[in-house]
Design a protein around this motif. Structure first.
Motif, PDB file in Angstrom:
ATOM      1  N   ASP A  34      68.699  12.482  36.432  1.00  0.00           N
ATOM      2  CA  ASP A  34      67.867  11.393  35.900  1.00  0.00           C
ATOM      3  C   ASP A  34      68.685  10.109  35.710  1.00  0.00           C
ATOM      4  OD1 ASP A  34      65.700  13.082  35.850  1.00  0.00           O
ATOM      5  OD2 ASP A  34      65.866  13.519  33.702  1.00  0.00           O
ATOM      6  N   TYR A  35      69.898  10.243  35.205  1.00  0.00           N
ATOM      7  CA  TYR A  35      70.750   9.083  34.927  1.00  0.00           C
ATOM      8  C   TYR A  35      71.108   8.332  36.211  1.00  0.00           C
ATOM      9  CZ  TYR A  35      74.772   6.397  33.351  1.00  0.00           C
ATOM     10  OH  TYR A  35      75.657   5.385  33.083  1.00  0.00           O
ATOM     11  N   LEU A  36      71.450   9.075  37.260  1.00  0.00           N
ATOM     12  CA  LEU A  36      71.880   8.444  38.507  1.00  0.00           C
ATOM     13  C   LEU A  36      70.729   8.068  39.418  1.00  0.00           C
ATOM     14  CD1 LEU A  36      74.975  10.622  39.434  1.00  0.00           C
ATOM     15  CD2 LEU A  36      74.960   8.311  38.482  1.00  0.00           C
ATOM     16  N   ASP A  37      69.551   8.610  39.152  1.00  0.00           N
ATOM     17  CA  ASP A  37      68.395   8.372  40.007  1.00  0.00           C
ATOM     18  C   ASP A  37      68.694   8.765  41.453  1.00  0.00           C
ATOM     19  OD1 ASP A  37      65.729   7.695  40.390  1.00  0.00           O
ATOM     20  OD2 ASP A  37      66.219   5.639  40.988  1.00  0.00           O
ATOM     21  N   LEU A  38      69.328   9.939  41.585  1.00  0.00           N
ATOM     22  CA  LEU A  38      69.607  10.526  42.892  1.00  0.00           C
ATOM     23  C   LEU A  38      68.898  11.865  42.967  1.00  0.00           C
ATOM     24  CD1 LEU A  38      73.469   9.935  43.092  1.00  0.00           C
ATOM     25  CD2 LEU A  38      71.715   8.672  44.329  1.00  0.00           C
ATOM     26  N   SER A  39      68.767  12.396  44.158  1.00  0.00           N
ATOM     27  CA  SER A  39      68.125  13.697  44.309  1.00  0.00           C
ATOM     28  C   SER A  39      69.020  14.788  43.718  1.00  0.00           C
ATOM     29  CB  SER A  39      67.849  13.996  45.782  1.00  0.00           C
ATOM     30  OG  SER A  39      69.061  14.223  46.474  1.00  0.00           O
ATOM     31  N   GLN A  40      68.390  15.885  43.324  1.00  0.00           N
ATOM     32  CA  GLN A  40      69.134  17.000  42.742  1.00  0.00           C
ATOM     33  C   GLN A  40      70.184  17.549  43.705  1.00  0.00           C
ATOM     34  OE1 GLN A  40      68.638  20.556  43.610  1.00  0.00           O
ATOM     35  NE2 GLN A  40      70.400  20.935  42.275  1.00  0.00           N
ATOM     36  N   PRO A  41      69.869  17.744  45.005  1.00  0.00           N
ATOM     37  CA  PRO A  41      70.898  18.242  45.921  1.00  0.00           C
ATOM     38  C   PRO A  41      72.099  17.294  46.050  1.00  0.00           C
ATOM     39  CG  PRO A  41      68.729  18.543  46.892  1.00  0.00           C
ATOM     40  CD  PRO A  41      68.543  17.690  45.665  1.00  0.00           C
ATOM     41  N   THR A  42      71.850  15.996  46.009  1.00  0.00           N
ATOM     42  CA  THR A  42      72.944  15.021  46.108  1.00  0.00           C
ATOM     43  C   THR A  42      73.839  15.105  44.884  1.00  0.00           C
ATOM     44  OG1 THR A  42      71.638  13.546  47.491  1.00  0.00           O
ATOM     45  CG2 THR A  42      73.504  12.572  46.330  1.00  0.00           C
ATOM     46  N   VAL A  43      73.246  15.172  43.702  1.00  0.00           N
ATOM     47  CA  VAL A  43      74.032  15.282  42.473  1.00  0.00           C
ATOM     48  C   VAL A  43      74.801  16.601  42.467  1.00  0.00           C
ATOM     49  CG1 VAL A  43      73.902  15.463  39.951  1.00  0.00           C
ATOM     50  CG2 VAL A  43      72.565  13.719  41.161  1.00  0.00           C
ATOM     51  N   SER A  44      74.168  17.684  42.882  1.00  0.00           N
ATOM     52  CA  SER A  44      74.847  18.981  42.946  1.00  0.00           C
ATOM     53  C   SER A  44      76.061  18.921  43.869  1.00  0.00           C
ATOM     54  CB  SER A  44      73.889  20.075  43.414  1.00  0.00           C
ATOM     55  OG  SER A  44      72.928  20.328  42.427  1.00  0.00           O
ATOM     56  N   HIS A  45      75.912  18.237  44.980  1.00  0.00           N
ATOM     57  CA  HIS A  45      77.025  18.067  45.919  1.00  0.00           C
ATOM     58  C   HIS A  45      78.196  17.347  45.233  1.00  0.00           C
ATOM     59  CE1 HIS A  45      79.283  16.979  49.501  1.00  0.00           C
ATOM     60  NE2 HIS A  45      79.226  15.726  49.108  1.00  0.00           N
ATOM     61  N   HIS A  46      77.909  16.262  44.534  1.00  0.00           N
ATOM     62  CA  HIS A  46      78.960  15.504  43.854  1.00  0.00           C
ATOM     63  C   HIS A  46      79.597  16.328  42.732  1.00  0.00           C
ATOM     64  CE1 HIS A  46      78.340  11.901  46.103  1.00  0.00           C
ATOM     65  NE2 HIS A  46      77.105  11.702  45.642  1.00  0.00           N
ATOM     66  N   LEU A  47      78.790  17.060  41.978  1.00  0.00           N
ATOM     67  CA  LEU A  47      79.321  17.900  40.912  1.00  0.00           C
ATOM     68  C   LEU A  47      80.224  18.993  41.474  1.00  0.00           C
ATOM     69  CD1 LEU A  47      76.109  18.195  38.715  1.00  0.00           C
ATOM     70  CD2 LEU A  47      78.230  16.984  38.098  1.00  0.00           C
ATOM     71  N   LYS A  48      79.842  19.559  42.593  1.00  0.00           N
ATOM     72  CA  LYS A  48      80.650  20.602  43.237  1.00  0.00           C
ATOM     73  C   LYS A  48      82.025  20.042  43.625  1.00  0.00           C
ATOM     74  CE  LYS A  48      80.872  23.567  47.271  1.00  0.00           C
ATOM     75  NZ  LYS A  48      80.325  23.842  48.590  1.00  0.00           N
ATOM     76  N   ILE A  49      82.056  18.879  44.199  1.00  0.00           N
ATOM     77  CA  ILE A  49      83.330  18.269  44.600  1.00  0.00           C
ATOM     78  C   ILE A  49      84.216  18.019  43.381  1.00  0.00           C
ATOM     79  CG2 ILE A  49      84.366  16.155  45.542  1.00  0.00           C
ATOM     80  CD1 ILE A  49      82.012  16.146  47.564  1.00  0.00           C
ATOM     81  N   LEU A  50      83.637  17.474  42.318  1.00  0.00           N
ATOM     82  CA  LEU A  50      84.411  17.209  41.106  1.00  0.00           C
ATOM     83  C   LEU A  50      84.899  18.501  40.460  1.00  0.00           C
ATOM     84  CD1 LEU A  50      82.201  14.354  39.641  1.00  0.00           C
ATOM     85  CD2 LEU A  50      84.534  14.120  40.562  1.00  0.00           C
ATOM     86  N   LYS A  51      84.074  19.536  40.484  1.00  0.00           N
ATOM     87  CA  LYS A  51      84.464  20.828  39.917  1.00  0.00           C
ATOM     88  C   LYS A  51      85.579  21.451  40.742  1.00  0.00           C
ATOM     89  CE  LYS A  51      82.511  25.128  38.189  1.00  0.00           C
ATOM     90  NZ  LYS A  51      83.192  26.123  38.994  1.00  0.00           N
ATOM     91  N   GLU A  52      85.461  21.420  42.061  1.00  0.00           N
ATOM     92  CA  GLU A  52      86.494  21.988  42.929  1.00  0.00           C
ATOM     93  C   GLU A  52      87.819  21.243  42.796  1.00  0.00           C
ATOM     94  OE1 GLU A  52      84.688  22.016  46.812  1.00  0.00           O
ATOM     95  OE2 GLU A  52      83.661  23.905  46.417  1.00  0.00           O
ATOM     96  N   ALA A  53      87.760  19.964  42.443  1.00  0.00           N
ATOM     97  CA  ALA A  53      88.978  19.178  42.237  1.00  0.00           C
ATOM     98  C   ALA A  53      89.600  19.466  40.871  1.00  0.00           C
ATOM     99  CB  ALA A  53      88.660  17.691  42.364  1.00  0.00           C
TER     100      ALA A  53
END
Length: 87
Positions: A34-53
């Motif tokens: 909701d905060y980023l106004d992006l689709s759920q799959p896009t946010v999940s992708h970004h969260l995955k990258i940050l988590k893996e890092a």
């Protein structure tokens, strides 16, 4: 260090980090969507990258995933920033 820099090389991921740093506790992935106004799959992708890092921690509560900054990742990021500022 290169992995951290690569993970932060996207403005949306930087915004996620800024949002999480401003919170006193974990935040639901749905609130990040909701905060980023992006689709759920896009946010999940970004969260995955940050988590893996190693920058984020994730925990599940029922159907929801909650994210917070990883203290070790935050220290690594501070070390990286310190390296850059020292030059």
């Amino acid at each position: 260090m290169a992995g951290l820099a690569k993970a932060l090389a996207d403005t949306n991921r930087l915004e996620i980090m800024r949002l999480l740093a401003s919170q006193s506790g974990p935040i639901c992935a749905c609130d990040i969507v909701d905060y980023l106004d992006l689709s759920q799959p896009t946010v999940s992708h970004h969260l995955k990258i940050l988590k893996e890092a190693g920058l984020l921690r994730a925990s599940r509560s029922g159907l929801w995933m909650f994210y917070s900054l990883d203290p070790d990742g935050a220290r690594a990021l501070a070390n990286l920033t310190g390296l850059i500022e020292a030059r």
